[in-house]
Scaffold this motif. Structure first.
Motif, mmCIF file in Angstrom:
data_model
loop_
_atom_site.group_PDB
_atom_site.id
_atom_site.type_symbol
_atom_site.label_atom_id
_atom_site.label_comp_id
_atom_site.label_asym_id
_atom_site.label_seq_id
_atom_site.Cartn_x
_atom_site.Cartn_y
_atom_site.Cartn_z
ATOM 1 N N SER A 165 46.860 16.827 18.076
ATOM 2 C CA SER A 165 46.283 16.402 19.363
ATOM 3 C C SER A 165 46.579 14.938 19.659
ATOM 4 O O SER A 165 46.838 14.575 20.796
ATOM 5 C CB SER A 165 44.774 16.605 19.348
ATOM 6 O OG SER A 165 44.482 17.952 19.237
ATOM 7 N N CYS A 166 46.511 14.076 18.637
ATOM 8 C CA CYS A 166 46.699 12.639 18.886
ATOM 9 C C CYS A 166 47.982 12.133 18.234
ATOM 10 O O CYS A 166 48.207 10.929 18.179
ATOM 11 C CB CYS A 166 45.486 11.862 18.374
ATOM 12 S SG CYS A 166 45.238 12.033 16.586
ATOM 13 N N ALA A 218 42.571 8.860 21.330
ATOM 14 C CA ALA A 218 43.151 9.386 22.557
ATOM 15 C C ALA A 218 42.731 8.453 23.687
ATOM 16 O O ALA A 218 41.689 7.798 23.588
ATOM 17 C CB ALA A 218 42.639 10.799 22.795
ATOM 18 N N LYS A 263 40.361 3.567 24.355
ATOM 19 C CA LYS A 263 40.669 4.772 23.570
ATOM 20 C C LYS A 263 39.378 5.351 23.009
ATOM 21 O O LYS A 263 38.439 4.601 22.721
ATOM 22 C CB LYS A 263 41.580 4.421 22.397
ATOM 23 C CG LYS A 263 43.034 4.321 22.761
ATOM 24 C CD LYS A 263 43.849 4.072 21.516
ATOM 25 C CE LYS A 263 45.331 4.133 21.852
ATOM 26 N NZ LYS A 263 46.144 3.912 20.661
ATOM 27 N N CYS A 269 39.878 10.744 18.541
ATOM 28 C CA CYS A 269 40.416 12.087 18.783
ATOM 29 C C CYS A 269 39.411 13.098 18.208
ATOM 30 O O CYS A 269 38.976 12.956 17.057
ATOM 31 C CB CYS A 269 41.764 12.223 18.091
ATOM 32 S SG CYS A 269 42.392 13.896 18.108
#
Lengths: 527, 237
Positions: A133-134, A140, A213, A216
């Protein structure tokens, strides 16, 4: 190592055959050996050992290590293959693995398709994977501020100033002399700097706290997952033998229960050695020895063939022959099971055959399944399983038939006792005298239920007595004095009728009490 | 120290005021941690503003939202005036705890974004505020919560499993509103957990840190406050 003498085994087989036939349409003396040929055979076999493995994987967020750390999944595959290859070549490992079979009582002889786990060779590996995902970043872009770190001020809505609270945005306030004066908070400017954003118009994003950020979610900000792989090693066996060097019945016996044949010493293993196959694989080589021969028995002059096998005189391919010998008895038993004629007499005639007599006794003293097993133990050969099952069933039915009338008579007698007991209580003043002392309806219900249970139980006992007597007349001659019997067939069903009958009698007598002006049980519906 | 008022938008419309006390020297370049000061049943009165100023003097941006705004905004009552005491209990009767928690979450959200905030927000409450501080610990991401003699926590102990931040409770052993059985229940359920600290004060009654109150005890109040400041500094700096 010497195997038993085939001649001696033939004599032993004769004893077994005499035991089977005696009292079943033949006498012991009428069983003889007509022909006997025997020899001691040697055979060779090999159990191949293949190494197999399974892997179990578990994922955990973050970077952790359990066992050996490997750089990636490709290396893991290579490492596993290498580990297994090494294990197959390593003498110490081979000794442990073959020892798993050689240390057993059967030494792994005829083991085929068996899987044996080797927990001592279990290995753990860890690989680390970046979070998809990251991309391993652990963070993220913040969805609220899109990475800008700031959001619009919620106080001034990006205007940087807000109306003065003191003068409500008028720029002046009323003085003590009731005259307007310049607001001393905004100094007449009507507005003051936004206290939340300090005139910036934006505030720090409150989701990422100004970082732009966020962690994640799948990897919880660690950017990685740990994959723990447990390698479990097992062996799988494959047995091979030269099928042409041994007689076909023996091939069948070895392939189906070779392990038991060795463990129970039907077969002697002369040697069992761990060997290295040409391809480097592991195997155990066996040399086995056993007596084998062909036998022809004469039973009442009729020939019966069998193959003699093993140190304990096991007879192979002995076709069922007892059914023919006890046929007249089976006919009587069949008629008794159908209730065709005088059942007690038919049972007596059938029980002249030892096998049927045993079946009747077993059925009288144990449940049908156990009776089947007991009869099979007594007659392990010479009769098919289907025939044994049929004999057990018919014995049970025949005994049920012989007790039918006595059971009805017992039920009748029991119900008369029930009428006397319940009538004696309710149709006299006894009941009124008892219930007057009862503080609550529940006690009266308990009393009535107890009465029904007592009468039902008494009736069942009476039924059993009647049925027992009839059964003893039919098979009493077979029983030893202290034989423990189960309840005669179908007495449980008759017993159920006894309880129902007792309940009905209680209701009828309760109804009668209403009409004759006696105390009616309080639970009985009057309207 | 400077003070100001912020207007905080409520979740489902409307807005309420919050008193803010700002420590000296804080700026966007020198941010400070924030503490939500949660009122007693007397509203954001002088006493509560005093608590905010005290926290500001200790280096925290203190914010006290007006939680009774749905019933009567900007109410300020005193426990020393019988009529006002009665009014305080009336307001408490009309107060919706769930809505109060919602308003506190909005306050937390707003102050977190303050130009001078370092993004770490804690809370501290007295009496009714003590209970709300406990509930905010259970149902928000507040980093540190302190409850002074919170009332009714023993009935909400099942919520404690969702506490993510740190919690400190000051328990007055002779609290007339928190009987000994309730205190035992709280100790048995919350005691021994790594993120929860319980302080007990023997012979102290309810509101022993309320200056000017009947039960005020300067010595124990100072001990409790020093525990609180240390706790907030440890968890919010």
């Amino acid at each position: 190592m010497c195997s038993a003498d085939p001649k001696e085994l033939a004599k032993k087989s004769l004893m077994i055959m005499r035991e089977l036939c005696d009292g079943n349409g033949a006498t012991a003396d009428s069983v003889q050996i007509k022909e006997a040929r025997g020899e001691v055979l040697d055979m060779q076999g090999i159990t191949h050992i293949e190494l197999t493995h399974i892997t179990e994987q578990e994922r955990k967020v973050g970077k952790h290590i359990q066992g050996a750390l490997l750089p990636n999944a490709q290396m893991l595959g290579a490492e596993i293959a290498q580990t297994i290859a090494k294990m197959g070549k390593n003498d110490e490992s081979r000794k442990v693995i073959t020892g798993k079979l050689l240390n057993r009582t059967d030494k792994g002889f005829s083991s085929h398709g068996e899987e044996i786990n080797l927990p001592e060779f279990g290995i753990e590996y860890t690989t680390h994977e970046p979070c998809g995902s990251c991309q391993g970043q652990g963070g993220a872009t913040c969805k609220r501020c899109n990475g800008r770190c700031q959001e619009t001020c919620t106080q001034c809505h990006a205007k940087t100033m807000i109306p003065c609270r003191k003068c409500s945005g008028n720029g002046f306030t009323m003085g003590q002399d009731n005259k307007q004066q310049k607001c001393n908070f905004c100094f007449g400017h009507r507005q003051v700097a936004c206290p939340l954003c300090q005139k910036r118009g934006t505030i720090k994003c409150r989701i990422c706290n100004g970082a732009g950020k966020t962690k994640c979610d799948p990897c919880k900000g660690s950017g990685a997952f740990s994959v723990f792989t447990k390698l479990k090693i097992a062996i799988k066996t494959l047995f091979e033998m030269d099928r042409t060097s041994v007689p076909a019945p023996v091939v069948y016996a070895i392939e189906n229960s070779g392990d038991k044949l060795v463990a129970q010493k039907h077969i002697d293993l002369i040697s069992a050695e761990s060997v290295r196959r040409e391809d480097g694989g592991m195997a155990i080589h066996y040399k086995a020895r056993f007596p084998y021969g062909d036998l022809v028995f004469s039973v009442n002059g009729k020939p019966i063939t069998a193959h003699l096998f093993g140190n304990r005189g096991k007879m192979l391919k002995l076709k069922p022959f007892l059914e023919d010998m006890i046929e007249p008895g089976l006919e009587h038993l069949g008629r008794a099971a159908q209730g065709d004629g005088r059942v007690a007499n038919l049972i007596k005639k059938a029980s002249q055959y030892k096998l049927i007599a045993s079946a009747l006794l077993f059925v009288s003293s144990m449940p049908k399944k156990k009776a089947f097993m007991a009869l099979k133990r007594k007659y392990p050969m010479g009769i098919s399983n289907d025939a044994v099952m049929q004999i057990i069933k018919q014995s049970d039915q025949a005994l049920g038939n012989v007790t039918r009338k006595p059971r009805y008579m017992g039920l009748g007698a029991g119900l008369i006792v029930t009428v006397l007991l319940i009538g004696g209580l309710l149709l006299t003043k006894t009941y009124a005298a008892i219930i007057v002392k009862m503080p609550h309806l529940i006690f009266e219900i308990i009393l009535s239920t107890g009465l029904v249970a007592l009468c039902g139980y008494l009736t069942t006992i009476i039924i059993k007595k009647f049925a027992d007597k009839a059964r003893s007349q039919a098979i009493g001659h077979l029983m030893a004095a202290n034989t423990k019997m189960v309840a005669p067939a179908k007495t449980r069903t008759s017993g159920l009728y006894a309880y129902i009958g007792a309940a009905i009698i209680l209701l009828i007598i309760s109804e009668i009490t209403r009409h004759v002006g006696l105390a009616t049980p309080a639970w009985y519906p009057i309207k | 120290m400077t003070n100001t008022t912020l207007t905080i938008p409520a979740k489902n419309g409307g807005s309420f005021d919050a008193y803010v006390a700002m420590p000296e020297g804080v700026s966007p370049d020198n941010p400070a941690p924030c503490v939500i000061v949660i009122q007693e049943i007397f509203g954001v009165n002088n006493g509560l503003r005093g608590k905010c100023n005290w926290l500001a003097s200790q280096g925290f941006i203190a914010i006290a939202p007006d939680l009774f705004w749905r019933v009567e905004p900007k109410i300020e009552l005193s426990d020393q005036i019988p009529e006002q005491l009665q009014r305080a209990f009336d307001l408490f009767g009309q107060f919706d705890i769930d809505k109060g928690i919602e308003d506190l979450k909005q306050t937390l959200h707003t102050i977190k974004g303050h130009a001078n905030s370092n993004g770490n927000v804690g809370c501290l409450g007295y009496c009714l505020g003590g209970k709300l501080a406990y509930l905010l610990a259970c149902h928000s991401d507040v980093k540190a919560s302190i409850g002074y003699y919170g009332v009714g926590i023993e009935n909400l102990l099942a919520d404690a499993k969702s506490i993510k931040g740190k919690l400190m409770l000051h328990i007055a052993e002779k609290d007339g509103f928190v009987p000994p059985e309730a205190q035992t229940q709280i100790r048995q359920t919350l005691g021994g957990r790594d993120n929860i600290v319980l302080h007990s004060y023997p012979d102290m009654d309810h509101a022993f840190t309320r200056e000017g109150g009947d039960n005020y005890d300067a010595g124990n109040a100072e001990i409790a406050d020093s525990h609180s400041i240390l706790f907030l500094k440890e968890n919010l700096s």
